[in-house]
Design an enzyme around this catalytic site. Sequence first.
Site, PDB file in Angstrom:
ATOM      1  N   ASN A 210       0.853  -1.200   0.000  1.00  0.00           N
ATOM      2  CA  ASN A 210       0.000   0.000   0.000  1.00  0.00           C
ATOM      3  C   ASN A 210       0.884   1.243   0.000  1.00  0.00           C
ATOM      4  O   ASN A 210       2.105   1.151  -0.050  1.00  0.00           O
ATOM      5  CB  ASN A 210      -0.935  -0.019   1.213  1.00  0.00           C
ATOM      6  CG  ASN A 210      -0.149  -0.079   2.510  1.00  0.00           C
ATOM      7  OD1 ASN A 210       0.609   0.820   2.831  1.00  0.00           O
ATOM      8  ND2 ASN A 210      -0.310  -1.172   3.259  1.00  0.00           N
ATOM      9  N   ASP A 278      -4.119  -6.271   5.243  1.00  0.00           N
ATOM     10  CA  ASP A 278      -5.110  -7.094   5.934  1.00  0.00           C
ATOM     11  C   ASP A 278      -5.104  -8.530   5.423  1.00  0.00           C
ATOM     12  O   ASP A 278      -5.420  -9.458   6.159  1.00  0.00           O
ATOM     13  CB  ASP A 278      -6.507  -6.498   5.744  1.00  0.00           C
ATOM     14  CG  ASP A 278      -6.639  -5.200   6.520  1.00  0.00           C
ATOM     15  OD1 ASP A 278      -6.091  -5.126   7.634  1.00  0.00           O
ATOM     16  OD2 ASP A 278      -7.273  -4.259   6.007  1.00  0.00           O
ATOM     17  N   LYS A 288       7.969 -17.694 -10.540  1.00  0.00           N
ATOM     18  CA  LYS A 288       7.227 -16.570 -11.099  1.00  0.00           C
ATOM     19  C   LYS A 288       5.988 -17.087 -11.840  1.00  0.00           C
ATOM     20  O   LYS A 288       6.098 -17.999 -12.677  1.00  0.00           O
ATOM     21  CB  LYS A 288       8.141 -15.811 -12.060  1.00  0.00           C
ATOM     22  CG  LYS A 288       7.504 -14.553 -12.606  1.00  0.00           C
ATOM     23  CD  LYS A 288       8.453 -13.828 -13.525  1.00  0.00           C
ATOM     24  CE  LYS A 288       7.708 -12.714 -14.242  1.00  0.00           C
ATOM     25  NZ  LYS A 288       8.485 -12.135 -15.311  1.00  0.00           N
ATOM     26  N   LYS A 343     -10.546  -3.360  18.956  1.00  0.00           N
ATOM     27  CA  LYS A 343      -9.160  -3.786  19.199  1.00  0.00           C
ATOM     28  C   LYS A 343      -8.727  -3.554  20.645  1.00  0.00           C
ATOM     29  O   LYS A 343      -7.557  -3.736  20.968  1.00  0.00           O
ATOM     30  CB  LYS A 343      -8.213  -3.051  18.244  1.00  0.00           C
ATOM     31  CG  LYS A 343      -8.526  -3.338  16.766  1.00  0.00           C
ATOM     32  CD  LYS A 343      -7.495  -2.738  15.825  1.00  0.00           C
ATOM     33  CE  LYS A 343      -8.003  -2.785  14.390  1.00  0.00           C
ATOM     34  NZ  LYS A 343      -6.993  -3.194  13.424  1.00  0.00           N
TER      35      LYS A 343
HETATM   36  O1  C5P Z   1      -8.398  -2.304  11.037  1.00  0.00           O
HETATM   37  P1  C5P Z   1      -7.452  -1.297  10.512  1.00  0.00           P
HETATM   38  O2  C5P Z   1      -6.382  -1.893   9.642  1.00  0.00           O
HETATM   39  O3  C5P Z   1      -8.065  -0.124   9.867  1.00  0.00           O
HETATM   40  O4  C5P Z   1      -6.779  -0.754  11.827  1.00  0.00           O
HETATM   41  C1  C5P Z   1      -5.747   0.146  11.806  1.00  0.00           C
HETATM   42  C2  C5P Z   1      -4.903   0.011  13.034  1.00  0.00           C
HETATM   43  O5  C5P Z   1      -4.622  -1.348  13.341  1.00  0.00           O
HETATM   44  C3  C5P Z   1      -3.566   0.650  12.831  1.00  0.00           C
HETATM   45  O6  C5P Z   1      -3.112   1.117  14.075  1.00  0.00           O
HETATM   46  C4  C5P Z   1      -2.730  -0.509  12.311  1.00  0.00           C
HETATM   47  O7  C5P Z   1      -1.346  -0.296  12.554  1.00  0.00           O
HETATM   48  C5  C5P Z   1      -3.271  -1.661  13.107  1.00  0.00           C
HETATM   49  N1  C5P Z   1      -3.238  -2.945  12.402  1.00  0.00           N
HETATM   50  C6  C5P Z   1      -2.383  -3.958  12.811  1.00  0.00           C
HETATM   51  N2  C5P Z   1      -2.390  -5.172  12.196  1.00  0.00           N
HETATM   52  C7  C5P Z   1      -3.223  -5.408  11.164  1.00  0.00           C
HETATM   53  C8  C5P Z   1      -4.097  -4.391  10.741  1.00  0.00           C
HETATM   54  C9  C5P Z   1      -4.077  -3.193  11.381  1.00  0.00           C
HETATM   55  O8  C5P Z   1      -1.613  -3.734  13.754  1.00  0.00           O
HETATM   56  N3  C5P Z   1      -3.207  -6.586  10.578  1.00  0.00           N
END
Ligand code: C5P
Length: 402
Positions: A210, A278, A288, A343
Amino acid sequence: MQRLYRKRIVLGVGGGIAAYKSAELVRRLRDQGAEVRVVMTQGGREFITPLTLQALSGHPVHLDLLDAAAEAAMGHIELARWADLVLIAPATADLMARLAQGIANDLLTTLVLATDAQVALAPAMNQAMWRDPATQANAELLQQRGIRLFGPGAGSQACGDIGMGRMLEADDLAQRAADCFQRNVLDGVRLLITAGPTQENIDPVRYITNHSSGKMGFALAEAAVEAGAQVTLVSGPVFLPTPDRVQRIDVVSARDMLAACEASMPADILIAAAAVADYRPEVVAAHKLKKDPNSGDGLYLQMVRNPDILATLAGRPDRPFSVGFAAETENLLEYASGKLKAKNLDLIVANDVANPSIGFNSEENAITVIDRQLRQTAFAQTSKGKIARQLITFIADRYQAR
Ligand code: C5P
């Protein structure tokens, strides 16, 4: 106690008779534990020699903006970044006027424009020059912009006049310099910060990632160190230098990031500024991937969820005080407060990445912090360095009050 322990001070010496006191000031700042680099204006050099200040500071004095040798050793931008505080003593009427106008026609004024650090001036001039409406207006303007003025004091002047305009004494200036720093609000506190994107491999040559640049997380690491914290920065692939005094661990994927964070626990505070992918491809192809003539126009990748690093660490029995980020393009505050709950966070920092001036990869940010009681605190748009310092102060306050 050394009130300026390991603080980095650029001492700017302008062209006034009070420059003789700057030599003493270098001593007093170093007595308090500061590292001092001296920058002199052309005028300053007329009153005191660079050699004196080099001997007292233990480093060559920076003199010219366009000096190739000096730039190669420590360039002016590097020096601007190095500083925790730029203290100009003496600050003449002319220097104050140039600073008020944003003129950058020598090394010192350029450095003040380029730095994110705090700036303080110790004015020193004849009493009539100090009282002059132009100087007063400049002083006012500089203060409105966040530049501190130390003094001037009143008394007899080198020119024989009596009145306001004397530079404060070295001891007093060193104490005021120390007052510029948060008194180690995070002294000895262990801070774990995640930053940057993660990369999730598809095959040996391709990956999914990203737009995160890591700038905000790196700025937070720097601000936290300034506030006395012991900082571990777990970073995905970014093109940023490691802030000084920060322990950096480089990782690639979300799973690497989780493992590195778990290995860095326990921590007192966790700030999760990373933009973690995610999902990742379920299988990473050993070779490849080739265009498949039988698959029509599409390529179908099966993706699986990555672990949530923040939720995992905030769910541990030894959970740190946990701060998350919510980068959203719509319904910012609603989504952010949802994540705070889901969270189990102490604070969440919401930022609107749909706005290009504060989104991914930008130099500036504007944020709203939400706490467990859903109280909101907004921080206006400014450089990521400044926002980081404000945010660290805020987090430190809430952490101490928990
Ligand atoms: O759920 P989302 O990705 O929007 O949440 C963002 C927050 O969660 C950020 O602080 C990001 O660093 C953390 N995060 C994480 N591990 C993931 C996804 C998000 O620590 N797999």
